[in-house]
Design an enzyme around this catalytic site. Sequence first.
Site, PDB file in Angstrom:
ATOM      1  N   LYS A 106      -6.707  -0.739  -2.623  1.00 55.80           N
ATOM      2  CA  LYS A 106      -6.449   0.445  -1.803  1.00 55.80           C
ATOM      3  C   LYS A 106      -7.001   1.727  -2.427  1.00 55.80           C
ATOM      4  CE  LYS A 106      -2.267  -1.492   0.304  1.00 55.80           C
ATOM      5  NZ  LYS A 106      -0.791  -1.401   0.412  1.00 55.80           N
ATOM      6  N   SER A 128       3.656  -3.224  -6.736  1.00 51.47           N
ATOM      7  CA  SER A 128       2.681  -2.770  -7.729  1.00 51.47           C
ATOM      8  C   SER A 128       2.260  -1.351  -7.395  1.00 51.47           C
ATOM      9  CB  SER A 128       1.450  -3.683  -7.744  1.00 51.47           C
ATOM     10  OG  SER A 128       1.785  -4.974  -8.203  1.00 51.47           O
ATOM     11  N   SER A 174      -0.254   1.708  -3.772  1.00 53.82           N
ATOM     12  CA  SER A 174       0.804   0.729  -4.028  1.00 53.82           C
ATOM     13  C   SER A 174       0.796  -0.373  -2.983  1.00 53.82           C
ATOM     14  CB  SER A 174       2.178   1.417  -4.051  1.00 53.82           C
ATOM     15  OG  SER A 174       2.418   2.059  -2.820  1.00 53.82           O
ATOM     16  N   ASP A 175       1.479  -1.446  -3.328  1.00 52.26           N
ATOM     17  CA  ASP A 175       1.627  -2.558  -2.388  1.00 52.26           C
ATOM     18  C   ASP A 175       2.936  -3.280  -2.692  1.00 52.26           C
ATOM     19  OD1 ASP A 175       0.115  -4.160  -0.238  1.00 52.26           O
ATOM     20  OD2 ASP A 175       0.855  -5.708  -1.589  1.00 52.26           O
ATOM     21  N   THR A 176       3.590  -3.752  -1.643  1.00 50.61           N
ATOM     22  CA  THR A 176       4.862  -4.467  -1.779  1.00 50.61           C
ATOM     23  C   THR A 176       4.838  -5.719  -0.916  1.00 50.61           C
ATOM     24  OG1 THR A 176       6.107  -2.426  -2.182  1.00 50.61           O
ATOM     25  CG2 THR A 176       7.364  -4.331  -1.453  1.00 50.61           C
TER      26      THR A 176
END
Length: 204
Positions: free
Chosen positions: A59, A113, A76-78
Site C-alpha cells: 500500500k 501490520s 496498514s493492513d488487518t
Amino acid sequence: MLNQLTQPYRFILASASPRRKQFFEDLHLDVQIEIKPIEEIYPGHLQFTDITDYLSVLKSQPFIPTLQEYDVLITSDTLVWQNGKAIGKPNSREEAVEMLLNLSNTTHQVISSVTFTTIQQQTTLNDVTEVTFGPLTLAEINYYHDQFKPFDKAGSYGIQDWIGLVGVQHIRGSYANVMGLPVEKVYRFIVKHYTSNYHAYNAS
C-alpha cells in the site's frame, strides 16, 4: 502531545478507516489522509503475519515517488486468521453472515501490520490478538449485519460494535489491534523514531 514532540515531521495516513484516523486523533497526532487505490493481492504462499506485512508495504508503493524529506507515510493492513486461513473483508451479505457463523464458538487471531515509510527507510511492525467468540445464533448474526453493515471490516465484525459486546468471551492481546491498529506499538515507535528529544522524554 505528539504534535509538539514530532515537529517538523508530517504524517500521512493512507487509510480510509475512520477508526484508524480516530486513534491518531486520540494520540493527539495530526495526520493527513491520502488515499491511492491499489489492488490488494498477495502471493499465495504467504502465511499469517507475512500476509499483512506484505500488503501493508504494498500500500505504500504508490506514495514513495512523491514523499518529501520530513514526510512519514503510515500504511496498514488487518485480517482475521482462523484454522490456517486468512479471512479478509466480505464481498456480500451472504459471505459476511457465513464468516460470523464460522467464527461462532471458536477462537481466531486478528493480525495487523503497520508500515512507516520515509525517503530514508521503511519499517513494518505487526501485532496479533487472540479473540474467542461464544455461540452466536443466526438471528443474532442477521440482526448485527442488518443494523451495522460491517462490510468494511476484516472477518465481518467490529469488536467495538454490538456483536463484540454480546459475543466476545475472551481476548488475549491488544483490543485496539482488533479494531485495526496496534496503537501501543505505533505510539512507542513514533516516540522512539520521530521525536527529537526522545531520550529526555523517555527518561521522564
